[in-house]
Scaffold this active site. Sequence first.
Site, PDB file in Angstrom:
ATOM      1  N   CYS A 255       0.844 -16.850 -42.864  1.00  0.00           N
ATOM      2  CA  CYS A 255       1.053 -16.640 -44.298  1.00  0.00           C
ATOM      3  C   CYS A 255       2.542 -16.462 -44.605  1.00  0.00           C
ATOM      4  O   CYS A 255       3.289 -17.424 -44.547  1.00  0.00           O
ATOM      5  CB  CYS A 255       0.204 -15.475 -44.792  1.00  0.00           C
ATOM      6  SG  CYS A 255      -0.082 -15.533 -46.586  1.00  0.00           S
ATOM      7  N   HIS A 341      -5.166 -17.421 -43.271  1.00  0.00           N
ATOM      8  CA  HIS A 341      -5.398 -16.223 -42.456  1.00  0.00           C
ATOM      9  C   HIS A 341      -6.496 -16.470 -41.426  1.00  0.00           C
ATOM     10  O   HIS A 341      -7.681 -16.313 -41.719  1.00  0.00           O
ATOM     11  CB  HIS A 341      -5.794 -15.044 -43.355  1.00  0.00           C
ATOM     12  CG  HIS A 341      -4.627 -14.381 -44.003  1.00  0.00           C
ATOM     13  ND1 HIS A 341      -4.056 -13.228 -43.507  1.00  0.00           N
ATOM     14  CD2 HIS A 341      -3.903 -14.724 -45.089  1.00  0.00           C
ATOM     15  CE1 HIS A 341      -3.046 -12.877 -44.274  1.00  0.00           C
ATOM     16  NE2 HIS A 341      -2.925 -13.768 -45.243  1.00  0.00           N
ATOM     17  N   GLU A 343      -7.435 -14.694 -38.916  1.00  0.00           N
ATOM     18  CA  GLU A 343      -8.234 -13.519 -38.542  1.00  0.00           C
ATOM     19  C   GLU A 343      -9.477 -13.411 -39.411  1.00  0.00           C
ATOM     20  O   GLU A 343     -10.491 -12.841 -39.014  1.00  0.00           O
ATOM     21  CB  GLU A 343      -7.389 -12.244 -38.618  1.00  0.00           C
ATOM     22  CG  GLU A 343      -7.216 -11.632 -39.984  1.00  0.00           C
ATOM     23  CD  GLU A 343      -6.248 -12.407 -40.876  1.00  0.00           C
ATOM     24  OE1 GLU A 343      -6.149 -12.069 -42.069  1.00  0.00           O
ATOM     25  OE2 GLU A 343      -5.592 -13.346 -40.385  1.00  0.00           O
TER      26      GLU A 343
END
Length: 369
Positions: A255, A341, A343
């Site tokens: 990001c 993202h 994750e």
Amino acid sequence: MTPQREALLVLEDGTVCRGKAFGAIGTTGGEICFNTGMTGYQEVFTDPSYYGQVLIMNNAHIGNYGVKEADVESDSIKIKGLIGRNLEELFSRRQAQGSLDQYLKDQGIVAIEGVDTRALVGGIRNKGAQNCIISSEILDPEVLKQKLAEIPNMDGLELASIVSTRVAYELGDPASPVRIAVLDFGVKRNILNCMTERGAFVKVFPAKASPDEIRAFGANGYFISNGPGDPAAMDYAIGTVRELLNDDKPTFGICMGHQLLALANDIPTFKMHHGHRGLNHPVKNLLTGRCEITTQNHGFGVDPEAVRKAEHIEITHVNLNDGSIEGIRVKGKPAFSVQYHPESTPGPHDSRYLFDDFVEMVRSYTGQQ
């Protein structure tokens, strides 16, 4: 339930919405943005990348499964305010430890509900990002417009140093040969978890830590985190990333980390019309030809024309909705980044292979198989 107080929402374009107060009583403002995810609101509220923003949650009901201490990405709520169609005080999840209303009150977050969020989101998509103000104590739109004019624009605003850790800290097994230095510009807890779960020992450094401080850890990999604000306003971070790239160690950015890697390679960033925030953005990996559904939260992007002209940068991922740049790697160096993202908390786990790739790069760098 006691009767709710009236609340007002005023936008920079003059739009005035009347609704009901929720959470803390007060006045708050910032850049208005929206997230299209149907679940994961607590993880979203505590994501440091949202610092300075007033958030619209686009699902019709928010709060209906309550809050739980484990479902956080930082030590506090980071959004400046919350807007919803139906913000729910009652919740159904047995494991929940409290209501959304009390959670917001405990952390001093002002919210408004009973607002036509579909119309608001449509307006933002048409007119672009802008500031707004919410109040449950001042109900005069003209007074709120005056206060709204005092709120700074996100463009040019440096916020990462506000949400970063003040003191370096370590996570994982100190005996691990996979040692990763994390540049914390607002890192999410589950990003760190995704590295320690793969056997890494990480040390998280404050945003303004010097390259020499970071190098003293003896890392064999660098991670550049997500974070809030305008990356182009972070000269200190751009300089640090540029210098660390000279070490030729595996480097991974997410990001804001993606944007900083680009800036460190003389690729400019820009303020997007209204950004990408949600759990269902389709991205194509150009290296494998495979597509993945991604979690996103960003209001700035990497200049696509500059990336395509740069001979030392390869585009690795693109957004299938608008063609924006979602991933790059630096030719001749073990450095790569993605705009989204991986994750994915909340969201699908299609992209977690990127942590596998990064840790494997670090292992290879240290001579492990």
